[in-house]
Structure formats: C-alpha cells, structure tokens
Write a protein that holds these residues in place. Structure first.
Motif, PDB file in Angstrom:
ATOM      1  N   SER A  71       5.409 -16.030 -13.268  1.00  0.00           N
ATOM      2  CA  SER A  71       4.100 -15.747 -13.848  1.00  0.00           C
ATOM      3  C   SER A  71       3.001 -15.822 -12.792  1.00  0.00           C
ATOM      4  CB  SER A  71       3.814 -16.741 -14.974  1.00  0.00           C
ATOM      5  OG  SER A  71       2.495 -16.603 -15.437  1.00  0.00           O
ATOM      6  N   ILE A  72       3.028 -16.887 -12.001  1.00  0.00           N
ATOM      7  CA  ILE A  72       1.993 -17.091 -10.983  1.00  0.00           C
ATOM      8  C   ILE A  72       2.054 -16.019  -9.910  1.00  0.00           C
ATOM      9  CG2 ILE A  72       1.248 -18.641  -9.115  1.00  0.00           C
ATOM     10  CD1 ILE A  72       2.142 -20.986 -10.960  1.00  0.00           C
ATOM     11  N   TYR A  73       3.255 -15.719  -9.429  1.00  0.00           N
ATOM     12  CA  TYR A  73       3.411 -14.716  -8.369  1.00  0.00           C
ATOM     13  C   TYR A  73       3.091 -13.310  -8.876  1.00  0.00           C
ATOM     14  CZ  TYR A  73       5.798 -18.402  -5.726  1.00  0.00           C
ATOM     15  OH  TYR A  73       6.106 -19.568  -5.061  1.00  0.00           O
ATOM     16  N   THR A  74       3.454 -13.020 -10.123  1.00  0.00           N
ATOM     17  CA  THR A  74       3.137 -11.711 -10.699  1.00  0.00           C
ATOM     18  C   THR A  74       1.633 -11.502 -10.752  1.00  0.00           C
ATOM     19  OG1 THR A  74       5.147 -11.665 -12.055  1.00  0.00           O
ATOM     20  CG2 THR A  74       3.336 -10.251 -12.739  1.00  0.00           C
ATOM     21  N   THR A  78      -0.309  -8.622  -8.671  1.00  0.00           N
ATOM     22  CA  THR A  78      -1.058  -7.642  -9.453  1.00  0.00           C
ATOM     23  C   THR A  78      -2.517  -7.604  -9.043  1.00  0.00           C
ATOM     24  OG1 THR A  78       0.434  -7.924 -11.351  1.00  0.00           O
ATOM     25  CG2 THR A  78      -1.722  -6.936 -11.784  1.00  0.00           C
ATOM     26  N   MET A  79      -3.138  -8.767  -8.924  1.00  0.00           N
ATOM     27  CA  MET A  79      -4.545  -8.813  -8.556  1.00  0.00           C
ATOM     28  C   MET A  79      -4.773  -8.329  -7.128  1.00  0.00           C
ATOM     29  SD  MET A  79      -5.811  -9.675 -11.373  1.00  0.00           S
ATOM     30  CE  MET A  79      -7.501  -9.628 -10.784  1.00  0.00           C
ATOM     31  N   ASP A  80      -3.833  -8.625  -6.248  1.00  0.00           N
ATOM     32  CA  ASP A  80      -3.953  -8.161  -4.861  1.00  0.00           C
ATOM     33  C   ASP A  80      -3.907  -6.634  -4.807  1.00  0.00           C
ATOM     34  OD1 ASP A  80      -4.064  -8.507  -1.997  1.00  0.00           O
ATOM     35  OD2 ASP A  80      -1.951  -7.997  -1.938  1.00  0.00           O
ATOM     36  N   LYS A 203      -8.896 -12.286  -7.901  1.00  0.00           N
ATOM     37  CA  LYS A 203      -7.818 -12.157  -6.919  1.00  0.00           C
ATOM     38  C   LYS A 203      -7.678 -13.448  -6.112  1.00  0.00           C
ATOM     39  CE  LYS A 203      -6.879 -10.079  -2.441  1.00  0.00           C
ATOM     40  NZ  LYS A 203      -7.343  -9.137  -1.396  1.00  0.00           N
ATOM     41  N   MET A 204      -8.793 -13.987  -5.649  1.00  0.00           N
ATOM     42  CA  MET A 204      -8.747 -15.194  -4.827  1.00  0.00           C
ATOM     43  C   MET A 204      -8.163 -16.372  -5.610  1.00  0.00           C
ATOM     44  SD  MET A 204      -9.195 -16.629  -1.965  1.00  0.00           S
ATOM     45  CE  MET A 204     -10.097 -15.376  -1.077  1.00  0.00           C
TER      46      MET A 204
END
Length: 276
Positions: A71-74, A78-80, A203-204
């Motif tokens: 979840s965290i990495y997705t 995605t935001m990046d 994103k940050m």
C-alpha cells in the motif's frame, strides 16, 4: 499538465477510454509500469504482485505478502508518476482515490452492467466459456474492492468519489473521451501554482512514508506525515527517544526535504510520567 485517473473494471471499456484519452492529449498511459517498481521494492516477482492485485494469489503468497508495504509503496510510485512533467493518464492502482485531493486531477469511473461486461470479455477473448469469465470478473471485482476498502476505507463504486462516471452500456467510448477532454480543459480543473504545490506535497508525504518503511528501524512506526513546501510534520507515538531520532534521520534523508517538524512522542515518556 493534464492528470487523469481512471478506474479499472474488467469489460467496462475503461482500457479503451484510457488509451484514447492519452492519445488525444499526447500523454503517457500508465498501468503496468508500477508493477515492476513494486516488485523491486518488495523483493518479489512481478507475477506475485500481479496475482495479489487480481485476487489470484495462493494461500502461501497471501500469507507472505506484506500488504502494508504494498500500500505504502504503491502510493509513493503513483504520486511520483503523477507529479512528473507533462501529465499522464493513470489506470487503476487506487489513483482516483490518491489524487482526489489534487485540484487539477480528473478522477473518472468507467463502468457497465456485469452481464454486459461478461459478454464483452467472451467476445474479446474469443471464448464461449461463460463459467470461466464469470469467475474471472467476480475475482477481479472482489480483489479490487478489497484493496480500495483496505487502503482507503471507501467503496470504490460510490459515485461521489469521482468527478465523472460513465456507464458504457449507454455511452460510447468516443462520448466518454469527449466528455473527459471537456472536463480536463475546463477552468474548474485548470492547473495552478496552488494545485501544483498540493500535488508536490502529497508526493513528498508519500515518499517519506515509503522511506520510513524501507528502514529496518522505522518500518513498523505508525505515524502521521504531512508535507508543506519541503517542511515535513510528524505526529504520533513511537517506542522511545531513539526511535524518534531514527525517524527524523530517515525523513531528513529523503530528497527534497528541507526541514522536519518532529512532534513525535515516545511511549517511554508516558511510562515515566505514570511512575512519577
């Protein structure tokens, strides 16, 4: 830069809509690219990630899957991708939920009645195995619903979660594309310095959470992370002063972080106060 998030629903024609919108705007369509990044970070095979997303993972794969990390990495990936210059169309991955807070992002749901979706998939695959298609659609829908509910606490089919919703039983792919382009180009969804900052902050914050998950000493912390123009605010409770310092150190190591407002409190402090 145009930013569009479209849900993925097997047989809804969402793929065709996403492809045509991306082609009209001359921006990339992103879907499978995230899988490779996720697999690398989670140190598993791409096929493992794909099966988890599609609800086809076996019992052992489910037991060994780190769904919190996923979840965290997705979210970070995605935001990046969403924040890169030039814009993009993101299909699936909870992008519509992640980007709801970005004023210039257009969040779209493309749907259709289940029976029509089944018929389309039979025709697309050149198959007459209706039982197989029934199972595939049911598994896919249930997996997607579970992921969105677990990660965001919402029902992904709720219309209020999206800016526009299309039922392709009545609306053609071309009409969907035309309406999406109209919304993208409307003043209400114009990209502004404020909306750019909002996207950059989201994103940050996602990248900071990802970095904390990657560090052995901070991967289990459950804290609030907010970003504001390079300033990261941390809130919540950690185990002790050492972990508090480790969290701050990990956050400071993220590219783009200018300063850290560390408001974390430790359980050790609470214990000492109880004893006093």
């Amino acid at each position: 830069m145009p930013l569009i998030a479209i849900t993925r629903e097997m047989g809804s024609l969402g793929i065709e809509v996403a492809e045509q919108v991306a082609a009209e705007l001359k921006i990339p369509l992103i879907h499978h690219e995230i899988i490779e990044h996720l697999a690398d970070k989670m140190r598993v095979r791409k096929s493992h990630v794909q099966r988890l997303l599609d609800g086809k993972a076996g019992m052992l794969e489910k037991l060994t899957a780190d769904r919190t990390s996923m979840s965290i990495y997705t979210a970070a990936e995605t935001m990046d991708l969403a924040a890169r210059d030039g814009g993009c169309v993101l299909r699936g991955w909870g992008a519509a939920q992640l980007l709801r807070k970005v004023p210039h992002a257009v969040c779209v749901r493309v749907c259709a009645p289940v029976e029509l979706r089944k018929q389309r998939m039979l025709e697309r695959l050149g198959s007459d195995d209706r039982e197989f298609i029934d199972s595939e659609i049911k598994i896919n829908d249930e997996a997607h619903a579970a992921i969105i509910r677990r990660h965001f606490g919402v029902n992904w089919q709720d219309a209020e979660l999206y800016d526009v919703v299309f039922n392709t039983e009545r609306v053609s792919v071309g009409e969907c594309v035309e309406d999406i382009l109209r919304v993208v180009r409307s003043p209400a969804f114009a990209e502004t310095p404020a909306s750019q900052r909002r996207l950059a902050d989201l994103k940050m914050a996602a990248l900071v959470k990802s970095a904390l998950r990657e560090h052995a000493s901070t991967r289990t912390v459950q804290i609030a992370v907010e970003a504001n123009d390079g300033v990261i605010s941390l809130g919540g409770i950690v185990d002790n002063a050492s972990q508090r310092a480790e969290v701050e150190r990990a956050v400071q190591g993220v590219a783009g972080v200018e300063s850290v407002d560390n408001k974390l409190r430790s359980r050790d402090d609470f214990k000492r106060k109880l004893v006093e």
